[in-house]
Write an enzyme that holds these catalytic residues in place. Structure first.
Site, PDB file in Angstrom:
ATOM      1  N   GLU A   1      27.063 -16.132 -35.269  1.00 20.83           N
ATOM      2  CA  GLU A   1      27.012 -17.596 -35.436  1.00 20.83           C
ATOM      3  C   GLU A   1      25.750 -18.144 -34.804  1.00 20.83           C
ATOM      4  O   GLU A   1      25.308 -17.672 -33.755  1.00 20.83           O
ATOM      5  CB  GLU A   1      28.227 -18.240 -34.761  1.00 20.83           C
ATOM      6  CG  GLU A   1      29.411 -18.354 -35.696  1.00 20.83           C
ATOM      7  CD  GLU A   1      30.630 -18.898 -34.984  1.00 20.83           C
ATOM      8  OE1 GLU A   1      30.468 -19.771 -34.121  1.00 20.83           O
ATOM      9  OE2 GLU A   1      31.729 -18.413 -35.284  1.00 20.83           O
TER      10      GLU A   1
ATOM     11  N   THR B   1      23.309 -20.111 -56.077  1.00 18.19           N
ATOM     12  CA  THR B   1      24.011 -18.855 -55.824  1.00 18.19           C
ATOM     13  C   THR B   1      22.936 -17.776 -55.825  1.00 18.19           C
ATOM     14  O   THR B   1      21.800 -18.017 -56.251  1.00 18.19           O
ATOM     15  CB  THR B   1      25.016 -18.505 -56.939  1.00 18.19           C
ATOM     16  OG1 THR B   1      24.283 -18.372 -58.165  1.00 18.19           O
ATOM     17  CG2 THR B   1      26.086 -19.570 -57.101  1.00 18.19           C
TER      18      THR B   1
ATOM     19  N   LYS C   1      23.976 -14.837 -59.773  1.00 20.92           N
ATOM     20  CA  LYS C   1      23.977 -15.108 -61.213  1.00 20.92           C
ATOM     21  C   LYS C   1      22.659 -14.586 -61.787  1.00 20.92           C
ATOM     22  O   LYS C   1      22.383 -13.403 -61.667  1.00 20.92           O
ATOM     23  CB  LYS C   1      24.244 -16.587 -61.466  1.00 20.92           C
ATOM     24  CG  LYS C   1      25.650 -17.008 -60.974  1.00 20.92           C
ATOM     25  CD  LYS C   1      26.000 -18.452 -61.254  1.00 20.92           C
ATOM     26  CE  LYS C   1      27.364 -18.798 -60.660  1.00 20.92           C
ATOM     27  NZ  LYS C   1      27.697 -20.222 -60.824  1.00 20.92           N
TER      28      LYS C   1
END
Ligand SMILES: *Cc1c(COP(=O)(O)O)cnc(C)c1O
Length: 484
Positions: free
Chosen positions: A72, A276, A279
């Site tokens: 994180e 994205t 794709k």
């Protein structure tokens, strides 16, 4: 044309055989499903516009111990010790993304396209709304706001407006529509396409923007078969003081491959660009946010604001995929994706199919199957029965709604990765029209035509299956990769 995925067959075969042995020793059924998936992918004429095939290097990168680390925070500022290797791969992915897309900043942590949009929405709200509220409260960051300030902020956030492309014109549900949180965060309005031409009319967008005064003007789509003039969209956004956010989830590969340049390249024009990576970009399943410097700080707070801990193994795979996308061969691939879509569109049109907008500038075509007397649902099913994998999709002002629809969306990225050329896409067009012509709706139990049931004339599905197999055999997926 030969397949365009860069890899060495002998190396990949050895890697996968060993990996499957390791997996199979623990849970053979999972190893079996992995083997079956490759067989299914190889045997499928995959025309789903949002899918592709990643290279073995991209896929293998995900199966590593980079998955085992909590990281994180951002590069160099982690909330956990020992993140030096995650720092390395995240930096590499960001550097490749910035170089590839010419972006001043890249945030590569989002786990998917939806997550990338959430990061962008929050960052835009933070940047545009919080700043005055923060100033008033004498705080430097949202984390420093008092509960009372948050109350004020929530009221302000509740009134924000987003303007995006309507769903039936090809927009995405994360652009302010009900089934997504964006539809609850924002007052939403949408712009559609011209009823005659099916094309985006920028003057209609401008008029709608002037009237609605959105905080965010969203451009991008999942089912619009044309390019968008992002310079014009930015001009409209500037005119009404909106932030221009472009969601290039579907066509990022065409931007990376320099098919969309100048006014049609979103990155230099948008304040924030989301995407994205799986794709047309042909990377691992994931997302990214690119932005102008003023949004960088807010975007980088995506985790933990709206994202779970970063996926080190996937960020590493993004770095590998983006490195591949920087090779000249990826530009050839992207050009072929676009020229194959034109061949497909022409092949369909000359055989009598009706296409929304009459053609394509990108990687997809949308057939209006009502001309064949079918719903999208019937067409999708009949094509699947015949070995052709597509998906049904609403068309503008669709009389059959979002479930049955009147359209079938067809994309070229996946088969182009296998090496399909224009002549083969013309053959695909022929097969599609043959199936749709041979399919008719059957009567519903209540009388009238069913929206779901259909029959295909005898022999057509089998004949099409055989023809599809021939095309697939001529363009093997991962040629030379053998699991046994
Ligand atoms: C596919 C898509 C998304 C969502 O991507 P996921 O990775 O499935 O979350 C978002 N926006 C657009 C325009 C898309 O086409």
């Amino acid at each position: 044309m030969s397949q365009s995925l860069p890899f060495d067959a002998a190396q990949a075969s050895a890697a996968y055989r060993n990996a499957l042995d390791v997996i199979g020793a623990v849970e053979p059924n999972v190893a079996g499903a992995i083997r079956s998936e490759l067989a299914d992918q190889r045997a499928s004429l995959k025309l789903i516009a949002s899918e592709n095939y990643a290279s073995p290097a991209v896929l293998l990168t995900m199966g590593t111990w980079l998955s085992d680390k909590y990281a994180e925070g951002t590069i160099g500022h982690r909330f956990y010790a020992g993140c030096q290797n995650i720092d390395t791969v995240e930096q590499l992915a960001a550097d490749h993304a910035m170089a590839l897309f010419g972006a001043p900043h890249a945030y590569v942590q989002p786990h998917s396209g939806i997550d990338a949009n959430l990061v962008a929405f929050w960052a835009i709200l933070a940047q545009r709304i919080e700043s005055p509220a923060l100033e008033k409260a004498g705080a430097k960051h949202v984390n420093d706001l008092s509960e009372a300030d948050w109350e004020t902020l929530r009221k302000a956030l509740g009134n924000q407006r987003a303007l995006g492309m309507s769903l039936d014109a090809g927009g995405h549900l994360t652009h302010g529509f009900r089934p997504n949180i964006s539809g609850k965060m924002f007052h939403q309005s949408s712009y559609g396409t011209d009823p005659q031409t099916g094309l985006l009319d920028y003057e209609v967008v401008r008029a709608r923007a002037r009237e609605f005064k959105p905080l965010i003007l969203i451009a991008g789509y999942s089912a619009y078969p044309r390019k968008i003039d992002f310079a014009k969209m930015r001009e409209i956004a500037d005119e009404v003081g909106a932030v221009l956010m472009v969601d290039m989830a579907h066509f990022a590969g065409l931007v990376a491959g320099k098919v969309f340049t100048g006014d049609f390249d979103p990155v230099p024009h948008a304040h924030v660009t989301t995407t994205t990576t799986h794709k047309s970009l042909r990377g691992p399943r994931g997302g990214m946010v690119l932005c102008q410097p003023e949004f960088a700080d807010s975007v980088d707070r995506g985790c933990p604001m709206v994202l779970g801990g970063p996926l080190g193994h996937v960020m590493a795979a993004k770095a590998v995929a983006l490195a591949e996308a920087r090779l000249p061969s990826f530009q050839t691939y992207a050009q072929n994706v676009a020229s194959n879509a034109v061949a497909l569109a022409e092949g369909l049109t000359k055989r009598g199919a009706h296409l929304v907008t009459g053609g394509t500038d990108n990687h997809l075509v949308l057939i209006d199957v009502s001309a064949f007397g079918l719903t999208g649902r019937q067409a999708e099913s009949a094509l699947l029965d015949s070995g052709i994998v597509t998906n049904r999709n609403a068309i503008p002002r669709d009389p059959n709604g979002a479930w049955y629809t009147s359209g079938v969306r067809i994309g070229t990225p996946a088969l182009t990765s296998r090496g399909f050329d224009a002549a083969e896409f013309d053959r695909v067009a022929e097969l599609i029209v043959d199936v749709l012509t041979a399919t008719s709706p059957t009567a519903a139990p209540s009388g009238g035509a069913s929206k779901a049931k259909y029959v295909i004339a005898d022999g057509v599905a089998d004949k099409t299956h055989a023809a599809a197999s021939e095309l697939l055999d001529a363009n093997p997926l991962y040629p030379g990769l053998e699991l046994a």
